[in-house]
Enzyme design. Sequence first.
Site, PDB file in Angstrom:
ATOM      1  N   GLU A  64      -8.920  -4.283   8.767  1.00  0.00           N
ATOM      2  CA  GLU A  64      -8.845  -3.397   7.427  1.00  0.00           C
ATOM      3  C   GLU A  64      -9.967  -2.846   7.532  1.00  0.00           C
ATOM      4  O   GLU A  64     -10.924  -3.063   7.165  1.00  0.00           O
ATOM      5  CB  GLU A  64      -8.649  -4.336   6.489  1.00  0.00           C
ATOM      6  CG  GLU A  64      -8.137  -2.985   5.469  1.00  0.00           C
ATOM      7  CD  GLU A  64      -8.061  -3.732   3.520  1.00  0.00           C
ATOM      8  OE1 GLU A  64      -8.124  -3.205   3.316  1.00  0.00           O
ATOM      9  OE2 GLU A  64      -7.865  -4.882   3.595  1.00  0.00           O
TER      10      GLU A  64
ATOM     11  N   ASP B 237     -16.289  -2.486   5.763  1.00  0.00           N
ATOM     12  CA  ASP B 237     -16.551  -1.051   5.260  1.00  0.00           C
ATOM     13  C   ASP B 237     -17.837  -1.485   4.866  1.00  0.00           C
ATOM     14  O   ASP B 237     -18.662  -2.359   4.921  1.00  0.00           O
ATOM     15  CB  ASP B 237     -15.991  -1.288   3.957  1.00  0.00           C
ATOM     16  CG  ASP B 237     -16.481  -0.021   3.130  1.00  0.00           C
ATOM     17  OD1 ASP B 237     -16.616   0.960   2.943  1.00  0.00           O
ATOM     18  OD2 ASP B 237     -14.617   0.056   2.307  1.00  0.00           O
TER      19      ASP B 237
ATOM     20  N   ASP C 219     -10.576   8.402   3.854  1.00  0.00           N
ATOM     21  CA  ASP C 219     -11.111  10.113   3.783  1.00  0.00           C
ATOM     22  C   ASP C 219      -9.928  11.505   4.620  1.00  0.00           C
ATOM     23  O   ASP C 219      -9.899  11.722   5.367  1.00  0.00           O
ATOM     24  CB  ASP C 219     -12.185  10.405   3.936  1.00  0.00           C
ATOM     25  CG  ASP C 219     -12.893  11.331   3.059  1.00  0.00           C
ATOM     26  OD1 ASP C 219     -12.468  12.151   2.760  1.00  0.00           O
ATOM     27  OD2 ASP C 219     -14.584  11.939   2.501  1.00  0.00           O
TER      28      ASP C 219
ATOM     29  N   LYS D 216     -10.482  20.077   3.969  1.00  0.00           N
ATOM     30  CA  LYS D 216     -10.714  21.378   4.129  1.00  0.00           C
ATOM     31  C   LYS D 216     -10.658  21.304   6.323  1.00  0.00           C
ATOM     32  O   LYS D 216     -10.718  21.040   6.896  1.00  0.00           O
ATOM     33  CB  LYS D 216     -12.053  21.514   4.601  1.00  0.00           C
ATOM     34  CG  LYS D 216     -12.452  21.006   2.686  1.00  0.00           C
ATOM     35  CD  LYS D 216     -14.184  22.523   2.312  1.00  0.00           C
ATOM     36  CE  LYS D 216     -14.661  22.284   0.642  1.00  0.00           C
ATOM     37  NZ  LYS D 216     -16.083  22.445   0.620  1.00  0.00           N
TER      38      LYS D 216
ATOM     39  N   PHE E 179      -6.979   4.793  -5.437  1.00  0.00           N
ATOM     40  CA  PHE E 179      -6.894   5.234  -4.466  1.00  0.00           C
ATOM     41  C   PHE E 179      -5.484   5.672  -4.692  1.00  0.00           C
ATOM     42  O   PHE E 179      -5.003   7.389  -4.972  1.00  0.00           O
ATOM     43  CB  PHE E 179      -7.261   4.761  -3.256  1.00  0.00           C
ATOM     44  CG  PHE E 179      -9.173   5.063  -3.188  1.00  0.00           C
ATOM     45  CD1 PHE E 179      -9.423   6.578  -3.023  1.00  0.00           C
ATOM     46  CD2 PHE E 179      -9.397   3.516  -2.180  1.00  0.00           C
ATOM     47  CE1 PHE E 179     -11.147   6.143  -3.703  1.00  0.00           C
ATOM     48  CE2 PHE E 179     -10.683   3.901  -2.280  1.00  0.00           C
ATOM     49  CZ  PHE E 179     -11.833   4.415  -2.640  1.00  0.00           C
ATOM     50  N   GLU E 180      -4.065   5.313  -4.966  1.00  0.00           N
ATOM     51  CA  GLU E 180      -3.033   5.190  -4.518  1.00  0.00           C
ATOM     52  C   GLU E 180      -2.720   5.029  -6.330  1.00  0.00           C
ATOM     53  O   GLU E 180      -2.448   6.330  -6.219  1.00  0.00           O
ATOM     54  CB  GLU E 180      -2.321   3.879  -4.453  1.00  0.00           C
ATOM     55  CG  GLU E 180      -0.934   4.427  -3.767  1.00  0.00           C
ATOM     56  CD  GLU E 180      -0.330   2.816  -3.621  1.00  0.00           C
ATOM     57  OE1 GLU E 180       1.224   3.388  -3.243  1.00  0.00           O
ATOM     58  OE2 GLU E 180      -0.060   2.010  -2.590  1.00  0.00           O
TER      59      GLU E 180
END
Length: 268
Positions: free
Chosen positions: A101, A126, A176, A180, A249-250
Amino acid sequence: MSESRTPTSTVDAENGRAAREGKPREPMFPNGPAAHPHPDAHREQRIRTFHPRRGRVTAAQGDAINRLWPQWGLDIDGSPLDLAALFGTPVAPADIPVVVEIGFGMGDATADMAAADPAAGILAVDVHTPGQGHLLCLAEQNGLSNIRVANGDAIILLRDMLPSGSLAGLRVFFPDPWPKARHHKRRMIQPEFVSLAVSRLAPGATFHCATDWEPYAEQMLEVLSAEPELRNAYDGYAPRPDFRPMTKFERQGLDKGHVVHDLIFTRR
């Protein structure tokens, strides 16, 4: 945290003085994740799967890192990795399916998935120190011996440390989106990354992505569909699977009115 350990605030103050005086910094966690696990990684001109961020570490998180990192943590240093030994011991290796993950945040969803599938190992990657500590806390509190926490760049893990066909799955949830246009090249789900990741998946293994950013979901679908070694398990986007827990985040995306898309592909 025991009295023998240097408080984080003290280490921060000492490091601030060291930086001003041009001296080497003291590690925040001498037995924990390295600040630079692969010393030459920064010299590589390529997209990375992380952006270093320390954040404030609570006493409980720091204690978990100090106690549990030597047992359940590893630095992504480029050395070949024996997954059976990692999830067992060198004397008694554990030959279990392993899922990587990439980007687990604070680790709550990771812990839930590990609890729901104790027969599979989760190698969670992470660089967020508070998240690493929190996930180690959750693993200990809930008896989740099937979690390992990796610190560093997942590309180095996949490219240099894992053999071909060694993984039962790969998860990339809410990476992420780099919204932009000039930053789109920094997105993780690119053809080169997908090709590398797929080479580490065993036949039938799952490549599962999720995002709440519509343009990124479209790019994910295009890139994954173009990979000849992958097959879409659904016709387009997948329905939201019950086995993927709701993440912070969801929830944030849904609160903003975003639509969450899951993409589930399998290795041919």
